[in-house]
Design a protein around this motif. Sequence first.
Motif, PDB file in Angstrom:
ATOM      1  N   GLU A 143      -1.872   6.627   6.405  1.00 36.70           N
ATOM      2  CA  GLU A 143      -1.058   7.351   6.033  1.00 36.70           C
ATOM      3  C   GLU A 143       0.423   6.926   6.691  1.00 36.70           C
ATOM      4  OE1 GLU A 143      -2.882  10.463   6.955  1.00 36.70           O
ATOM      5  OE2 GLU A 143      -5.105   9.337   6.383  1.00 36.70           O
ATOM      6  N   GLU A 198       1.384  -1.090   0.003  1.00 35.82           N
ATOM      7  CA  GLU A 198       0.045   0.168  -0.169  1.00 35.82           C
ATOM      8  C   GLU A 198       0.786   1.549   0.356  1.00 35.82           C
ATOM      9  OE1 GLU A 198      -2.827  -0.071  -0.103  1.00 35.82           O
ATOM     10  OE2 GLU A 198      -3.281  -2.036  -0.164  1.00 35.82           O
ATOM     11  N   THR A 199       2.081   0.680   0.852  1.00 41.43           N
ATOM     12  CA  THR A 199       2.705   2.015   1.573  1.00 41.43           C
ATOM     13  C   THR A 199       4.443   1.821   1.183  1.00 41.43           C
ATOM     14  OG1 THR A 199       2.028   2.279   3.391  1.00 41.43           O
ATOM     15  CG2 THR A 199       0.906   4.048   1.951  1.00 41.43           C
TER      16      THR A 199
END
Length: 341
Positions: free
Chosen positions: A117, A23-24
Amino acid sequence: MCLFYDMHTGKWWWAAQKAMEKETPGATIIPIVIFSNKTQVTLFRNKAAYSVYLTIGNLPKDIRSKPSQGRQVILAYLPTTKLEHIKSKAARRQTQANLFHACLRMILASLESVGLEGCAMMSGDGVSQRVHPIFAAYVGDYSEQVLVTCVKSGDCVICTQPRNELGDLGPKYLMRDINAVLDVLRKVDTLSDAEYAHACSSVGIKPVYQPFWEQLPYSDVYSAIISDILHQLLQGVIKYLVAWVKAAYSKDEINARCHCLPPNHNVWSFFKGITKLSRLTEREHTDICQILLGLVIGMRLPGGMSSVRLVKAVRALLDFVYLAQYPVHSTATLNALKEAL
């Protein structure tokens, strides 16, 4: 041969890293370790304190586990109210569970966004990195593990093994399915109370409203429950092992053997015996481990029965306790743990 000593040498960290990299990319995980302890602070008026602490898995365990290093921070004191105005015991226990999870959900709410995040944080070498704090482990005694995982008291908090088979070394049972539990928890606003309670019972949990771990990313509360030396070994295994020895022999005979043990610089002498001790500390449990095998060797069971099987069981369980406390484990020592068990 694999060696396991710090948190980054285990499998959870790298499984979470792979999932996060999809994802990141470029993420750095900070495993969050939560531990709580409800402590009686007075012997009168029944006053208690319920403290919650936090540490991180990036620290070496020989530093993290020493209170003098100050590597644990206190997050909050949870309410210790007994809610005596609620007359129904079942409703009172359910309300206390909901209160516990509501408090922890408020305390750990920031982990939901930064876990997904990330946030910028400066490391010790002065480099700024994007880190993702992830709830990784919860340390506590069995009653707190039951409270955290929302399972019924008496059940295993990790797997699906029935409570009446917990002492059997038969086939392995599957881990509790966190996805099935989350699916049920999301239906709390669409089902009636009776339907929600039935749905929760079908996946092996109590009807708790919004557990604190429900929205935490990359987290599985059932794999986050870990054993520790004090609660699971000394106050768990050794406590009941001593109780079995007391039930097998005469208490007077056990105390007499304690009195006859020769003094030693490295072994605590229980001149008054061990059968009358109560509210034992970690140190006292450890001292009893050092003499327990010597107490039972050569002592005949009531009726003249041989104590060979009892001595073997005591030795095997003590071997397990001492092997589990190795600072570094390998595949060989883990196999030795299985053999002792």
